[in-house]
Write a protein that holds these residues in place. Structure first.
Motif, PDB file in Angstrom:
ATOM      1  N   VAL A 111       0.842  -1.201   0.000  1.00 41.90           N
ATOM      2  CA  VAL A 111       0.000   0.000   0.000  1.00 41.90           C
ATOM      3  C   VAL A 111       0.878   1.253   0.000  1.00 41.90           C
ATOM      4  N   GLY A 112       1.966   1.206   0.743  1.00 38.73           N
ATOM      5  CA  GLY A 112       2.885   2.336   0.808  1.00 38.73           C
ATOM      6  C   GLY A 112       3.525   2.661  -0.532  1.00 38.73           C
ATOM      7  N   ARG A 113       3.567   1.687  -1.439  1.00 40.59           N
ATOM      8  CA  ARG A 113       4.114   1.911  -2.782  1.00 40.59           C
ATOM      9  C   ARG A 113       3.033   2.373  -3.762  1.00 40.59           C
ATOM     10  N   GLY A 114       1.829   2.646  -3.265  1.00 40.02           N
ATOM     11  CA  GLY A 114       0.790   3.222  -4.111  1.00 40.02           C
ATOM     12  C   GLY A 114      -0.290   2.286  -4.599  1.00 40.02           C
ATOM     13  N   CYS A 115      -0.270   1.030  -4.210  1.00 38.37           N
ATOM     14  CA  CYS A 115      -1.331   0.097  -4.609  1.00 38.37           C
ATOM     15  C   CYS A 115      -2.517   0.219  -3.665  1.00 38.37           C
ATOM     16  N   ASN A 116      -3.681  -0.066  -4.185  1.00 33.47           N
ATOM     17  CA  ASN A 116      -4.879  -0.159  -3.352  1.00 33.47           C
ATOM     18  C   ASN A 116      -5.162  -1.628  -3.110  1.00 33.47           C
ATOM     19  N   ILE A 117      -5.200  -2.016  -1.845  1.00 36.69           N
ATOM     20  CA  ILE A 117      -5.531  -3.396  -1.490  1.00 36.69           C
ATOM     21  C   ILE A 117      -6.814  -3.369  -0.669  1.00 36.69           C
ATOM     22  N   TYR A 118      -7.802  -4.092  -1.150  1.00 36.83           N
ATOM     23  CA  TYR A 118      -9.100  -4.185  -0.486  1.00 36.83           C
ATOM     24  C   TYR A 118      -9.118  -5.491   0.290  1.00 36.83           C
ATOM     25  N   VAL A 119      -9.459  -5.421   1.571  1.00 38.27           N
ATOM     26  CA  VAL A 119      -9.480  -6.617   2.405  1.00 38.27           C
ATOM     27  C   VAL A 119     -10.881  -6.866   2.950  1.00 38.27           C
ATOM     28  N   CYS A 120     -11.151  -8.118   3.272  1.00 31.05           N
ATOM     29  CA  CYS A 120     -12.444  -8.518   3.822  1.00 31.05           C
ATOM     30  C   CYS A 120     -12.401  -8.500   5.346  1.00 31.05           C
ATOM     31  N   VAL A 121     -13.496  -8.065   5.956  1.00 33.54           N
ATOM     32  CA  VAL A 121     -13.647  -8.153   7.414  1.00 33.54           C
ATOM     33  C   VAL A 121     -15.019  -8.731   7.717  1.00 33.54           C
ATOM     34  N   ASP A 122     -15.107  -9.471   8.824  1.00 30.47           N
ATOM     35  CA  ASP A 122     -16.409  -9.969   9.257  1.00 30.47           C
ATOM     36  C   ASP A 122     -16.589  -9.849  10.761  1.00 30.47           C
ATOM     37  N   SER A 123     -15.666  -9.115  11.408  1.00 27.43           N
ATOM     38  CA  SER A 123     -15.796  -8.959  12.861  1.00 27.43           C
ATOM     39  C   SER A 123     -15.221  -7.621  13.302  1.00 27.43           C
ATOM     40  N   HIS A 124     -15.731  -7.147  14.436  1.00 22.75           N
ATOM     41  CA  HIS A 124     -15.206  -5.902  15.026  1.00 22.75           C
ATOM     42  C   HIS A 124     -13.751  -6.094  15.425  1.00 22.75           C
ATOM     43  N   ALA A 125     -13.408  -7.286  15.904  1.00 21.05           N
ATOM     44  CA  ALA A 125     -12.028  -7.534  16.348  1.00 21.05           C
ATOM     45  C   ALA A 125     -11.050  -7.368  15.185  1.00 21.05           C
ATOM     46  N   ASN A 126     -11.365  -7.930  14.045  1.00 23.24           N
ATOM     47  CA  ASN A 126     -10.477  -7.806  12.881  1.00 23.24           C
ATOM     48  C   ASN A 126     -10.440  -6.365  12.380  1.00 23.24           C
ATOM     49  N   ALA A 127     -11.604  -5.725  12.310  1.00 21.18           N
ATOM     50  CA  ALA A 127     -11.650  -4.332  11.862  1.00 21.18           C
ATOM     51  C   ALA A 127     -10.835  -3.434  12.797  1.00 21.18           C
ATOM     52  N   SER A 128     -10.924  -3.665  14.092  1.00 22.38           N
ATOM     53  CA  SER A 128     -10.165  -2.869  15.065  1.00 22.38           C
ATOM     54  C   SER A 128      -8.666  -3.108  14.939  1.00 22.38           C
ATOM     55  N   ALA A 129      -8.270  -4.366  14.757  1.00 23.85           N
ATOM     56  CA  ALA A 129      -6.845  -4.685  14.606  1.00 23.85           C
ATOM     57  C   ALA A 129      -6.281  -4.027  13.349  1.00 23.85           C
ATOM     58  N   LEU A 130      -7.026  -4.087  12.250  1.00 23.33           N
ATOM     59  CA  LEU A 130      -6.577  -3.446  11.010  1.00 23.33           C
ATOM     60  C   LEU A 130      -6.495  -1.932  11.184  1.00 23.33           C
ATOM     61  N   SER A 131      -7.506  -1.370  11.826  1.00 24.73           N
ATOM     62  CA  SER A 131      -7.530   0.079  12.045  1.00 24.73           C
ATOM     63  C   SER A 131      -6.326   0.535  12.859  1.00 24.73           C
ATOM     64  N   ALA A 132      -6.040  -0.164  13.933  1.00 26.45           N
ATOM     65  CA  ALA A 132      -4.917   0.212  14.795  1.00 26.45           C
ATOM     66  C   ALA A 132      -3.591   0.097  14.046  1.00 26.45           C
ATOM     67  N   PHE A 133      -3.387  -1.000  13.329  1.00 26.08           N
ATOM     68  CA  PHE A 133      -2.120  -1.211  12.623  1.00 26.08           C
ATOM     69  C   PHE A 133      -1.918  -0.170  11.528  1.00 26.08           C
ATOM     70  N   PHE A 134      -2.917   0.014  10.669  1.00 26.26           N
ATOM     71  CA  PHE A 134      -2.749   0.907   9.523  1.00 26.26           C
ATOM     72  C   PHE A 134      -2.784   2.377   9.927  1.00 26.26           C
ATOM     73  N   ALA A 135      -3.489   2.723  10.985  1.00 29.09           N
ATOM     74  CA  ALA A 135      -3.451   4.101  11.486  1.00 29.09           C
ATOM     75  C   ALA A 135      -2.046   4.433  11.997  1.00 29.09           C
ATOM     76  N   ALA A 136      -1.420   3.487  12.678  1.00 30.44           N
ATOM     77  CA  ALA A 136      -0.054   3.696  13.171  1.00 30.44           C
ATOM     78  C   ALA A 136       0.927   3.875  12.010  1.00 30.44           C
ATOM     79  N   GLU A 137       0.633   3.258  10.874  1.00 30.07           N
ATOM     80  CA  GLU A 137       1.474   3.389   9.680  1.00 30.07           C
ATOM     81  C   GLU A 137       1.088   4.610   8.845  1.00 30.07           C
ATOM     82  N   LYS A 138       0.025   5.311   9.277  1.00 27.62           N
ATOM     83  CA  LYS A 138      -0.524   6.461   8.546  1.00 27.62           C
ATOM     84  C   LYS A 138      -0.954   6.069   7.122  1.00 27.62           C
ATOM     85  N   LEU A 139      -1.585   4.906   7.029  1.00 29.48           N
ATOM     86  CA  LEU A 139      -2.085   4.392   5.765  1.00 29.48           C
ATOM     87  C   LEU A 139      -3.578   4.112   5.871  1.00 29.48           C
ATOM     88  N   THR A 140      -4.261   4.240   4.760  1.00 27.43           N
ATOM     89  CA  THR A 140      -5.677   3.908   4.688  1.00 27.43           C
ATOM     90  C   THR A 140      -5.827   2.586   3.947  1.00 27.43           C
TER      91      THR A 140
END
Length: 173
Positions: free
Chosen positions: A119-148
Motif C-alpha cells: 500500500v505504501g508503494r501506491g497500490c490499493n488493497i481491499y481486504v475482507c472483514v467480518d468482525s469488530h475484532a479484525n476491523a479494530s486490529a486493522l484500524s490500529a495497525f494501519f493508522a499507526a502506519e498512517k495508511l488507509t
C-alpha cells in the motif's frame, strides 16, 4: 512477450533474452504449458463478458500465481487481481497490479506489514472483514502506519467458515 524473471519460485532460472524450450529443460519442473492463442482467446472473451455486464474484472490470481499471466490479464482490461494471501498480494503488485482484492481476512502483524509495504508503494488493497475484532486490529495497525486500507464486509451463510451471517451483523459492523 518476453518474461521478466521476478525471482518468484516458479520463475525460470536465468534472465531471458531468448525463447524458452521446455524440451531443452530451460524451465523449472514441474511446469504447466499454456497455449498462448488459447490464453489470449480466454482473456479477450472474459473481458468482453465483463464489459457487456458492466462489471469490473479482478481475476483470481491464486490459481495460477503466474506474474506474466497477471500482466496479460491487466493489459487486456482487468481492473485488478484477486489473491488469497498477503504474499500473493505482493507478487500481484510486483507484476503491476494497482488494484488488489485480498479474498481472505488480513490477520497477523507479519501479513499486515507485507500489505502495508505494498500500500505504501501506491497500490490499493481491499481486504475482507467480518468482525469488530479484525476491523479494530486493522484500524490500529494501519493508522499507526498512517495508511488507509479499504475494507469490504464479508457476507457468509449460517454454518459457513467466515463472513457476517445476518444483515444485522453486517449492518452493525
Amino acid at each position: 512477450m518476453k518474461y521478466q524473471n521476478s525471482g518468484h519460485k516458479a520463475a525460470a532460472t536465468q534472465q531471458l533474452n531468448r525463447q524458452l524450450n521446455l524440451l531443452q529443460q530451460d524451465i523449472c519442473l514441474p511446469a504447466a504449458v499454456l497455449k498462448q492463442s488459447a490464453v489470449e482467446h480466454n482473456l479477450q472473451w472474459m473481458q468482453r463478458f465483463a464489459n457487456s455486464c458492466g462489471v469490473s474484472l479482478a481475476p483470481h490470481g491464486k490459481t495460477s500465481m503466474t506474474p506474466w499471466l497477471f500482466q496479460q490479464q491487466l493489459a487486456s482490461g482487468a481492473w485488478g487481481i484477486t489473491v488469497a494471501t498477503a504474499y500473493q498480494a505482493q507478487v500481484a503488485a510486483q507484476a503491476g497490479a494497482q488494484q488488489i482484492i485480498l479474498a481472505n481476512q488480513l490477520i497477523g502483524r507479519a501479513n499486515m506489514a507485507l500489505v502495508a509495504a505494498v500500500v505504501g508503494r501506491g497500490c490499493n488493497i481491499y481486504v475482507c472483514v467480518d468482525s469488530h475484532a479484525n476491523a479494530s486490529a486493522l484500524s490500529a495497525f494501519f493508522a499507526a502506519e498512517k495508511l488507509t486500507l479499504p475494507v469490504l464486509i464479508e457476507l457468509g451463510v449460517p454454518g459457513g467458515r467466515c463472513g457476517c451471517r445476518t444483515n444485522q451483523q453486517a449492518t452493525e459492523l
